[in-house]
Design an enzyme around this catalytic site. Structure first.
Site, PDB file in Angstrom:
ATOM      1  CG  HIS A   1      -2.264  -0.562   0.996  1.00 35.58           C
ATOM      2  ND1 HIS A   1      -2.481  -1.911   0.884  1.00 35.58           N
ATOM      3  CD2 HIS A   1      -3.488   0.028   0.837  1.00 35.58           C
ATOM      4  CE1 HIS A   1      -3.768  -2.134   0.681  1.00 35.58           C
ATOM      5  NE2 HIS A   1      -4.402  -0.979   0.642  1.00 35.58           N
TER       6      HIS A   1
ATOM      7  CG  HIS B   1       2.019  -2.695   6.560  1.00 41.48           C
ATOM      8  ND1 HIS B   1       2.751  -3.765   6.085  1.00 41.48           N
ATOM      9  CD2 HIS B   1       0.990  -2.526   5.700  1.00 41.48           C
ATOM     10  CE1 HIS B   1       2.183  -4.217   4.978  1.00 41.48           C
ATOM     11  NE2 HIS B   1       1.118  -3.477   4.718  1.00 41.48           N
TER      12      HIS B   1
END
Length: 484
Positions: free
Chosen positions: A251, A298
């Site tokens: 991303h 993350h």
């Protein structure tokens, strides 16, 4: 000296990988988990012996008059808990579905890992962020406005995720939007808008950068094989990609490659202030990167790595985009090279690790790139969607008017409807056909797609057709309807 620098670098990476930093940032932004946490002996005694809250609640939930199911059993000086086989099974499932690290992560001591295991297995009566009494009081009063679950279930396991508490709704919606800037529905709107309403020249080159970023990022994930940040302490605000590996953040890579390549390709070609374009690219990238930490998907290290990795890829490809685009448009061998390259990279990606949703994302991007490149080659051969002559550069942005906005929105809405209908029709036909061709059962679609033959066929055919329609067929429809 070199050894000291290496040691310092490893320690810095371990610090940035620590999931507690993610949990701290989430708490700062008003996100609180609802998973049970391990209580101290004094806290257990206060609840168990004085208030009776634990016993009462577990009696209500289990219907067991003994009052110890899910709570502690007192045997001498030690406290133990009774765990049923079903609870053990659910705990193991949660560890897999929520991305719980099964080994000590970087920056996490074995003692911390053991402590997290205790937290995951504990069936304590208090919830992270709120005491059990406060949560029960909220439920009794009907106050559940801040208690939500992830918007979408896990694409591989079907897990819907745990409930969590949102105390700052503005940040929740802001970072949800930032996270969506790296998802499929954004791409199926952004790239067509760029092609139909802005500049097909720029869109072809951005597609090349985006595809290589996604392929290299997903492939690196399957080589490094780091799990998602452990939960707890991290709250999984999003679970859709929770089964994939996490290093680096793709991303963050897409959220960096697209805005910065858009800025580099349009500045000088279009007339607009330099600081405006650069500021837009920085804000776009920053929002996407920070949203991945907020979502609990993350660590800080993975996001920083994705950002820098994307800049490196962009720097390498920026100087070759003209040659790649010219070859795709003009070479007679381009169609064969496009198909072999994109399909070959898809086979390579499937050999790196066992099947996961990242395999499909990689094949989807490669299929999209192949379809768009083939359509661009055909457009060039037929003289369709020709680029403006160099003499007309730099291009000036047309003045905004109601007629221009209406025409652009009409093209976007009509075109996206066509693309979504194409995708739905191709999806419905491709998987059963692939299963029949390769002799695989088609009853369970999720299981069928774990076979490379089905998943590659499905992704390439569906998204290759969608992107081919976007670049070639839909513009022809606009021309027929006098919307060009």
């Amino acid at each position: 000296m070199a050894k000291d620098l290496k040691t310092m670098f490893v320690r810095c990476c371990g610090y940035l990988q620590d999931p507690h930093h993610v949990a701290s940032f989430q708490k700062l932004c008003g996100v609180q988990g609802s998973f049970p946490v391990k209580l101290s002996r004094k806290e257990w005694e206060n609840d168990f012996f004085v208030n009776g809250a634990c016993v009462k609640r577990h009696q209500d939930q289990s219907g067991n008059g003994e009052g110890h199911v899910g709570g502690p059993q007192i045997e001498g000086p030690l406290q133990r808990k009774s765990v049923t086989a079903r609870e053990q099974h659910n705990d193991c499932s949660n560890k897999l579905q929520h991305g719980t690290a099964l080994v000590s992560g970087i920056g996490e001591t074995p003692e911390q890992t053991v402590s997290h295991e205790g937290n995951r297995q504990s069936s304590g009566c208090r919830l992270t962020g709120k005491s059990s009494k406060a949560v029960e009081s909220d439920r009794e009063n009907g106050d559940s406005s801040g208690r939500v679950k992830p918007l979408r279930r896990n694409s591989l396991t079907g897990d819907v995720g745990q409930e969590f508490i949102i105390q700052n709704k503005f940040l929740f919606y802001l970072f949800t939007f930032g996270s969506e800037l790296g998802n499929e529905m954004f791409f199926i709107v952004f790239f067509p808008f760029l092609i139909w309403n802005v500049d097909a020249f720029v869109s072809r080159r951005i597609l090349v950068v985006w595809i290589w970023n996604l392929f290299l990022g997903q492939s690196t994930k399957d080589i490094v094989r780091w799990t998602r940040p452990a939960s707890p302490p991290v709250v999984k605000v999003e679970v859709f990609y929770n089964s994939e590996y996490s290093m680096p953040s793709t991303h963050a890579m897409s959220g960096t490659a697209i805005p910065f390549s858009l800025f580099l390709l349009t500045y000088g070609r279009w007339q607009y202030p330099f600081l405006f374009g650069l500021s837009l690219a920085i804000c776009w990238s920053f929002l996407v990167c920070v949203s991945r930490v907020y979502m609990g998907m993350h660590s800080v290290l993975e996001v920083i790595t994705g950002f820098l990795y994307s800049l490196l890829i962009l720097a390498v490809f920026q100087s070759t985009l003209d040659q790649i685009d010219s070859f795709y448009l003009t070479s007679h061998h381009a169609p064969l090279v496009i198909v072999i390259l994109h399909v070959g990279l898809g086979f390579l990606a499937f050999t790196l690790d066992t099947w996961s949703t990242s395999r499909g994302d990689t094949a989807q991007a490669l299929g999209t790139g192949a379809g768009a490149a083939l359509a661009s080659h055909l457009n060039h051969q037929l003289g369709l969607l020709a680029d403006p002559p160099l003499s007309s550069l730099p291009l000036a942005m047309p003045p905004l008017s109601a007629a221009l906005l209406a025409r652009s929105l009409l093209r976007l809405l009509l075109g996206v409807v066509v693309l979504l209908a194409t995708r739905a029709a191709m999806k419905a036909a491709t998987i059963p056909l692939a299963c029949r061709v390769f002799g695989l059962p088609a009853g369970d679609v999720r299981q069928a797609r774990q076979h490379m033959e089905v998943e590659l066929s499905y992704r390439y055919i569906v998204y290759g057709t969608v992107s081919f329609s976007c670049v070639c067929l839909v513009p022809l429809l606009f021309s027929y309807l006098n919307l060009s």
